[in-house]
Design an enzyme around this catalytic site. Structure first.
Site, PDB file in Angstrom:
ATOM      1  N   ASP A   1       0.858  -1.194   0.000  1.00 33.22           N
ATOM      2  CA  ASP A   1       0.000   0.000   0.000  1.00 33.22           C
ATOM      3  C   ASP A   1       0.886   1.233   0.000  1.00 33.22           C
ATOM      4  O   ASP A   1       2.051   1.188   0.421  1.00 33.22           O
ATOM      5  CB  ASP A   1      -0.918   0.020   1.227  1.00 33.22           C
ATOM      6  N   SER A   2       0.305   2.344  -0.430  1.00 32.45           N
ATOM      7  CA  SER A   2       1.019   3.616  -0.378  1.00 32.45           C
ATOM      8  C   SER A   2       1.351   3.970   1.079  1.00 32.45           C
ATOM      9  O   SER A   2       2.331   4.648   1.339  1.00 32.45           O
ATOM     10  CB  SER A   2       0.157   4.715  -0.985  1.00 32.45           C
TER      11      SER A   2
ATOM     12  N   CYS B   1      -4.008  -1.298  -2.417  1.00 30.49           N
ATOM     13  CA  CYS B   1      -4.229   0.144  -2.529  1.00 30.49           C
ATOM     14  C   CYS B   1      -5.070   0.365  -3.782  1.00 30.49           C
ATOM     15  O   CYS B   1      -4.706  -0.079  -4.873  1.00 30.49           O
ATOM     16  CB  CYS B   1      -2.876   0.843  -2.680  1.00 30.49           C
TER      17      CYS B   1
ATOM     18  N   GLU C   1      -5.013   9.513   8.519  1.00 32.57           N
ATOM     19  CA  GLU C   1      -3.558   9.499   8.766  1.00 32.57           C
ATOM     20  C   GLU C   1      -3.180  10.391   9.952  1.00 32.57           C
ATOM     21  O   GLU C   1      -2.198  10.147  10.634  1.00 32.57           O
ATOM     22  CB  GLU C   1      -2.801   9.964   7.513  1.00 32.57           C
TER      23      GLU C   1
ATOM     24  N   CYS D   1     -11.395   3.004  -0.883  1.00 37.07           N
ATOM     25  CA  CYS D   1     -10.084   3.467  -0.425  1.00 37.07           C
ATOM     26  C   CYS D   1      -9.815   2.744   0.890  1.00 37.07           C
ATOM     27  O   CYS D   1     -10.692   2.647   1.755  1.00 37.07           O
ATOM     28  CB  CYS D   1     -10.094   4.971  -0.210  1.00 37.07           C
TER      29      CYS D   1
ATOM     30  N   HIS E   1      -8.338   3.415   3.523  1.00 42.82           N
ATOM     31  CA  HIS E   1      -8.429   4.140   4.798  1.00 42.82           C
ATOM     32  C   HIS E   1      -9.867   4.268   5.311  1.00 42.82           C
ATOM     33  O   HIS E   1     -10.073   4.499   6.504  1.00 42.82           O
ATOM     34  CB  HIS E   1      -7.890   5.564   4.646  1.00 42.82           C
TER      35      HIS E   1
HETATM   36  N1  DGL Z   1      -4.371   3.498  -0.009  1.00 41.03           N
HETATM   37  C1  DGL Z   1      -4.904   4.473  -0.930  1.00 41.03           C
HETATM   38  C2  DGL Z   1      -6.133   3.938  -1.646  1.00 41.03           C
HETATM   39  O1  DGL Z   1      -6.686   2.947  -1.282  1.00 41.03           O
HETATM   40  C3  DGL Z   1      -5.252   5.761  -0.262  1.00 41.03           C
HETATM   41  C4  DGL Z   1      -4.092   6.539   0.261  1.00 41.03           C
HETATM   42  C5  DGL Z   1      -3.348   7.350  -0.769  1.00 41.03           C
HETATM   43  O2  DGL Z   1      -3.909   8.306  -1.355  1.00 41.03           O
HETATM   44  O3  DGL Z   1      -2.200   7.029  -0.953  1.00 41.03           O
HETATM   45  O4  DGL Z   1      -6.584   4.534  -2.593  1.00 41.03           O
END
Ligand code: DGL
Length: 273
Positions: free
Chosen positions: A9-10, A72, A157, A191, A193
């Site tokens: 993931d990012s 992600c 975050e 997403c 999060h």
């Molecule tokens: N993990 C990213 C997603 O699911 C969201 C966080 C980001 O923008 O890096 O889209």
């Protein structure tokens, strides 16, 4: 070659996907890699998301992962297809990289009675139209409307997701989504999060509108994939371990990861380039 399942993931959000997968398949070994130093990816261009995601995939391959899940949505929307079509066949033909959009698209059509589906995600995922395209391919009778929620990742975050300040941003984005299509009865949290915002999201939605997080569906889809691909399943080691790697500070990772996992984890720092 045998090794763990890699989950990328990012940042921290993919931990909600990892948690769903580990709950269903605890016997496997896992490596989680968060590119926390360069998150968020949500507003980055296609080229940059592809470049960063490919670097992470290569790192997980170096760590001997035969299979990598892009946990992600933004990376799945912007990088997965190019990695599968342009990178793997020439550079790593025996490895596999899977994303999170297709498995979610598969289940959501049958959950909706009105066949009007909403998607909440980052700007990058919404602009890519990936959910609309995938859902319509599988469920042509569905109407899909997306809403970018640019503030939501930051709320999570920064540990503001359960504070009163979050309400304004959540209410506003939900109103925008429903004003585009009031018949929506099922909403994908597109997403990683967003599951942490579920209580507040439900609070501002009309009764009867379903909220769909992804973790459990990615897990069942992966399990199904491994049943259908025993050759890949045999390459995955089973020691019930999980290692964490981050491109940012390990201390920061430990603090934030506990919000997503509700347990203490230790991470190692790596460099992606
Ligand atoms: N993990 C990213 C997603 O699911 C969201 C966080 C980001 O923008 O890096 O889209």
């Amino acid at each position: 070659m045998a090794g763990p399942i890699g989950v990328f993931d990012s940042g921290y959000g993919g931990l909600t996907i990892l948690e769903g997968i580990r709950k269903r398949m605890p016997e496997y070994d896992y490596i989680y890699l968060g590119d926390n130093a360069r998150a968020p990816y949500g507003t980055r261009s296609f080229d940059v998301v592809y470049e960063f995601t490919l670097q992470a995939v290569k790192k997980l391959f170096e760590m001997e992962c035969p299979l990598v899940i892009l946990g992600c949505n933004t990376a799945s929307a912007k990088a997965l297809r190019s990695i599968q079509q342009n990178y793997l066949p020439y550079n790593a033909p025996n490895r596999r990289v899977l994303g999170v959009i297709r498995p979610t698209a598969e289940v959501v059509g049958d959950m909706s009675h009105s066949k009007h589906i909403g998607v909440l995600a980052t700007e990058g995922t919404i602009k890519s139209q990936s959910y609309n395209l995938e859902i319509k391919k599988i469920h042509p009778d569905c109407t899909v409307v997306g809403q970018a929620c640019p503030m939501w990742v930051s709320l999570v975050e920064n540990n503001e997701f359960d504070k009163p300040g979050a309400d304004y941003f959540i209410q506003t984005s939900l109103e925008k989504l429903l004003s585009k299509d009031p018949q929506i009865d099922t909403i994908i949290l597109g997403c990683t999060h967003f599951p942490l915002l579920t209580d507040k999201i439900k609070h501002y939605l009309p009764k009867g509108v379903k909220v769909v997080p992804q973790g459990q569906y990615i897990a069942s889809s992966l399990e199904d994939y491994l049943h259908r691909h025993p050759d890949m399943d045999q390459q995955l080691t089973r020691g019930a371990t999980c290692q964490y790697f981050t491109s940012e500070s390990c201390v920061k990772f430990r603090e934030c990861a506990s919000l997503f996992l509700h347990e203490d984890v230790t991470a190692e720092r790596i460099t992606l380039n």
